[in-house]
Scaffold this active site. Sequence first.
Site, PDB file in Angstrom:
ATOM      1  N   HIS A 336      42.408  35.568  38.083  1.00 63.26           N
ATOM      2  CA  HIS A 336      41.766  34.396  38.681  1.00 63.26           C
ATOM      3  C   HIS A 336      40.451  34.032  38.013  1.00 63.26           C
ATOM      4  O   HIS A 336      39.977  32.901  38.169  1.00 63.26           O
ATOM      5  CB  HIS A 336      41.542  34.626  40.185  1.00 63.26           C
ATOM      6  CG  HIS A 336      42.768  34.389  40.998  1.00 63.26           C
ATOM      7  ND1 HIS A 336      43.729  35.357  41.196  1.00 63.26           N
ATOM      8  CD2 HIS A 336      43.201  33.291  41.670  1.00 63.26           C
ATOM      9  CE1 HIS A 336      44.692  34.862  41.948  1.00 63.26           C
ATOM     10  NE2 HIS A 336      44.410  33.609  42.251  1.00 63.26           N
ATOM     11  N   GLY A 337      39.850  34.933  37.300  1.00 61.71           N
ATOM     12  CA  GLY A 337      38.606  34.578  36.619  1.00 61.71           C
ATOM     13  C   GLY A 337      37.915  35.773  36.003  1.00 61.71           C
ATOM     14  O   GLY A 337      38.085  36.912  36.450  1.00 61.71           O
TER      15      GLY A 337
END
Length: 489
Positions: A336-337
């Site tokens: 996700h990041g």
Amino acid sequence: MVFSSLIFIYAFLPLTLLIYALCKKNQARNYILLIASIIFYTWGEPTYVLILIGMTFIDWISALIIQNACEKERTKKLVLVLTVAINLLIIGFFKYTGFLLSNINAIFGVPEVIPEMLLPIGISFYTFQLISYIVDVYKGDVPAQKKFTYLLLYSSLFYQCIAGPIVRYSDVQKEIENRRIDFTEVCEGITRFSIGLGKKALIANTCGSLSNQLLVSTAFMSSPETVTAALSELSSRSAIGILFGVFFYMLQIYLDFSAYSDMAIGMGLMVGFHFKENFNYPYIATSITDFWRRWHISLSTFFRDYVYIPLGGNRKGKTRTYINLLIVWFLTGLWHGAEWNFVLWGLFFFVFLVIEKAGFSKILKNAPPFLSRAYTLIIVYFGWILFRFSDFKFIPVVLKGLFGLNGNGFIDFETKALLTSNLLFIVVAIIAVTPLSKKAKEFFISKCDTERKKKAYEIISIAIPVIILILSTLSLVGDSYNPFLYFQF
């Protein structure tokens, strides 16, 4: 260009569909979609489209080699490992170089200058699609695609390459080769697209704006010049303000992402593609396990089928099962990041999944539904706090502020006025994340037992998407706040 931009809604999409409809052969239609997809992708990133094309070419060649290797298992496995490694190295270079160097800098003080890496839009989604393709070819689940342009269409199709859903090649293989336009499905697609657009433009954007007003905006937090002021401002927010600020973000991230999936699925139906559902009302889940069966389904099933099960799943004892889950949820967070808060977010859910596997799930099954749903919503709510604030300095301020431990009050005039003036909107937003509207539709259909009622329902079915489209357009005109949150992943 995003799905909720006026240029896409009133120029790019209608023109693409018109040219597509004028073509009679499937091959010509595929080329139209491919050209449109390349134009769509290069609209904001004319250079990075070469990465998408290059990765697809590598996987195309590799899949053909694997298929033609026949009984040479060693060759097939070597090609598979090298191809997956290349895919992961490419996404790793663009997505995690800055993250890795910043952590090295924090420990050793070098390098002094950390390069800013621009993340190619959608790279997380099309990378996973290509990995699933090459693995499925190796396993013999799908044949290798002989036409490079068709595989490129699969990886770059503008309906879903930017922010998903993660589509398996096996799901669309036959439809790439041969599909037809069905008028009923086109109408369903238009309705689905309009509903998604309404969720995005009318509800998600408003939730995001309200969240920023009650908390602090991401831009204000991320700037080194304003981070101290942002911390001070956040610590002064009332407990109810912080409570509803996170609540609106919770609504926003679901409505925003599910809206994109709705629009992607709707546009797919318009041209004969059938994408699987990516969300199933996750906020009515009765456990964290159930939540992840309903949230971002294509990502959850990808990690299950291509990471968890190959690692052994739950077949090698409890300890190995928990280790496998730890790996999966570490990777889920990291996907996700490139920030530690996302890793912490993934591990946060890992803890509760382990607790449920250890026996708590039986207690939840026997508990009244409202208690199990309340438990799930509370866990997910606090999870979104970890997700929203990439700077760890903000997280304790939010957590303390929820209980008035920042010296902040319970509620202030500004918060009370904001919530009061948006009371009706809050009710609508809550309904939008539940299956109430779906059940209402089913109820009305069941009552259409006469021709007159059926005719009335048909008119309403046509009118609703038109009304949503008009309202969404009015909302988007001049609205500068129109992000898709999952574009950054």
